[in-house]
Enzyme design. Structure first.
Site, PDB file in Angstrom:
ATOM      1  N   ARG A 118      18.548 -21.077 -36.210  1.00 43.70           N
ATOM      2  CA  ARG A 118      17.458 -21.362 -37.132  1.00 43.70           C
ATOM      3  C   ARG A 118      16.442 -22.238 -36.412  1.00 43.70           C
ATOM      4  O   ARG A 118      16.765 -22.922 -35.434  1.00 43.70           O
ATOM      5  CB  ARG A 118      17.969 -22.085 -38.374  1.00 43.70           C
ATOM      6  N   LYS A 123      22.748 -25.818 -41.764  1.00 43.78           N
ATOM      7  CA  LYS A 123      22.502 -26.199 -43.147  1.00 43.78           C
ATOM      8  C   LYS A 123      23.695 -26.963 -43.704  1.00 43.78           C
ATOM      9  O   LYS A 123      24.840 -26.671 -43.383  1.00 43.78           O
ATOM     10  CB  LYS A 123      22.248 -24.948 -44.000  1.00 43.78           C
ATOM     11  N   HIS A 160      12.575 -16.652 -37.266  1.00 44.78           N
ATOM     12  CA  HIS A 160      13.574 -15.974 -38.083  1.00 44.78           C
ATOM     13  C   HIS A 160      13.677 -14.490 -37.726  1.00 44.78           C
ATOM     14  O   HIS A 160      14.730 -13.874 -37.927  1.00 44.78           O
ATOM     15  CB  HIS A 160      13.266 -16.149 -39.570  1.00 44.78           C
ATOM     16  N   ARG A 176      16.230 -14.410 -35.142  1.00 46.31           N
ATOM     17  CA  ARG A 176      17.564 -14.596 -35.738  1.00 46.31           C
ATOM     18  C   ARG A 176      18.045 -13.302 -36.387  1.00 46.31           C
ATOM     19  O   ARG A 176      19.205 -12.904 -36.227  1.00 46.31           O
ATOM     20  CB  ARG A 176      17.501 -15.732 -36.757  1.00 46.31           C
ATOM     21  N   HIS A 194      26.917 -18.809 -41.699  1.00 45.39           N
ATOM     22  CA  HIS A 194      26.841 -18.468 -43.116  1.00 45.39           C
ATOM     23  C   HIS A 194      28.147 -18.818 -43.820  1.00 45.39           C
ATOM     24  O   HIS A 194      29.228 -18.500 -43.319  1.00 45.39           O
ATOM     25  CB  HIS A 194      26.591 -16.970 -43.292  1.00 45.39           C
ATOM     26  N   TYR A 201      21.370 -10.053 -43.844  1.00 47.62           N
ATOM     27  CA  TYR A 201      20.744 -10.308 -42.554  1.00 47.62           C
ATOM     28  C   TYR A 201      20.891  -9.132 -41.604  1.00 47.62           C
ATOM     29  O   TYR A 201      20.042  -8.886 -40.762  1.00 47.62           O
ATOM     30  CB  TYR A 201      21.375 -11.538 -41.892  1.00 47.62           C
TER      31      TYR A 201
END
Length: 320
Positions: A162, A186, A255, A258, A281, A290
């Site tokens: 990210r 995250k 992104h 990614r 994730h 994704y």
């Protein structure tokens, strides 16, 4: 056309001090990232602006909302064309705000509990063609900034990072001999990701010229022209410029790299679980989006991988 409120000004209302105390709680007690706190502020200010437009001066806007009021707000936003994903985030911000109000004995219920935003179609992410991206990455630059930008592109694509993860990398986070990188994703969750050969070569070229730009005590792997840690917005602008100068046929952003990393890796390996781990994730359903998986492919992976789904191998003397 409906009035856009993408960046609402902070309203002045009886609730403003409460909102600021709540944001301070998020930043200092829960230690959420600056980006997350900014998103909460945007969402709560968005709702406060709407309430201020309802013509009820002196009211305690957000803190006095009931379920019916929240439903009116979400219906209004939905009519404006706001996506279900954005509305769900705004409802999540409201739920968090009311949880804090309850803790502070400033509310008796959480009216946002149980409310769900209208669903909107999920858009499949765009990706770069692997050969096209490879052609963009092959030329070797002499300019230090272009060397840095190429190293960032290689690392994005090599490790599926990210934007926030890339700019936070320090020199000590990457093990060049082992080809590994430690990142904080995250929710402050750490993970280790591999760094491919081409990315390591690009980073080594950058490290050879980094001292000409970096401040003496700067720990960041990637620095700006001013010598400090590079800013996320600078990365976005530089990648877009890098792509134009390399003759790319489309806009390049972090992104997209990614997405391309995940899609190309899954196409080659078929290992959904590994891609999930590399992307960081929590939910495998997010990885499915994704990587462009359709349900048939997902079911095939499940049938092959789950111990209760795999077909029992037939013994030599068994008949079908």
């Amino acid at each position: 056309m409906p009035k856009r409120l993408d960046a609402p000004a902070a309203p002045t209302s009886i609730d403003t001090p409460r909102i600021e105390r709540f944001l301070a709680h998020l930043a200092h007690e829960r230690q959420l990232s600056e980006h997350t706190v900014r998103a909460y502020r945007h969402d709560l200010n968005q709702i406060a602006v709407w309430l201020a437009d309802q013509g009820e001066p002196g009211a305690e806007p957000i803190a006095s909302l009931d379920e019916a009021g929240i439903r009116r707000y979400t219906a209004w936003r939905h009519r404006q064309g706001v996506s279900g994903k954005t509305l769900q985030r705004e409802l999540s911000s409201l739920r968090g705000f009311y949880r804090w109000l309850l803790r502070e004995n400033q509310a008796v219920a959480n009216p946002a509990v149980g409310l769900r935003a209208p669903k909107s179609p999920r858009k499949l992410p765009h990706t770069f063609d692997a050969d096209q991206l490879g052609a963009l990455l092959d030329p070797v630059d002499e300019d230090p900034l272009m060397i840095r930008d190429t190293a960032m592109v290689e690392l994005f694509y090599s490790s599926g990072l990210r934007l926030a993860e890339l700019v936070s990398i320090d020199l000590g986070d990457i093990d060049m001999s082992e080809g590994e990188l430690g990142v904080i994703g995250k929710g402050s969750k750490s993970r280790r990701v591999p760094v491919g050969r081409k990315a390591r070569e690009a980073i080594e070229r950058w490290l050879a010229v980094r001292s000409a730009l970096a401040d003496r005590d700067e720990r960041a792997l990637f620095v700006s022209l001013r010598g400090g840690r590079i800013h996320p917005r600078t990365v976005e602008k530089r990648l877009a410029r890098w792509a134009v100068e390399r003759g790319a046929s489309r806009h390049l952003h972090p992104h997209l790299l990614r997405h391309s990393f995940a899609s190309h890796l899954l196409e080659s390996s078929g290992d959904l679980r590994a891609v999930q781990e590399l992307l960081g994730h929590t939910d495998i359903g997010t990885t499915q989006i994704y990587t462009h998986l359709d349900f048939q492919h997902l079911a095939q992976v499940y049938d092959q991988a789950h111990p209760r789904a795999r077909k029992k191998a037939s013994k030599p003397d068994e008949r079908p």
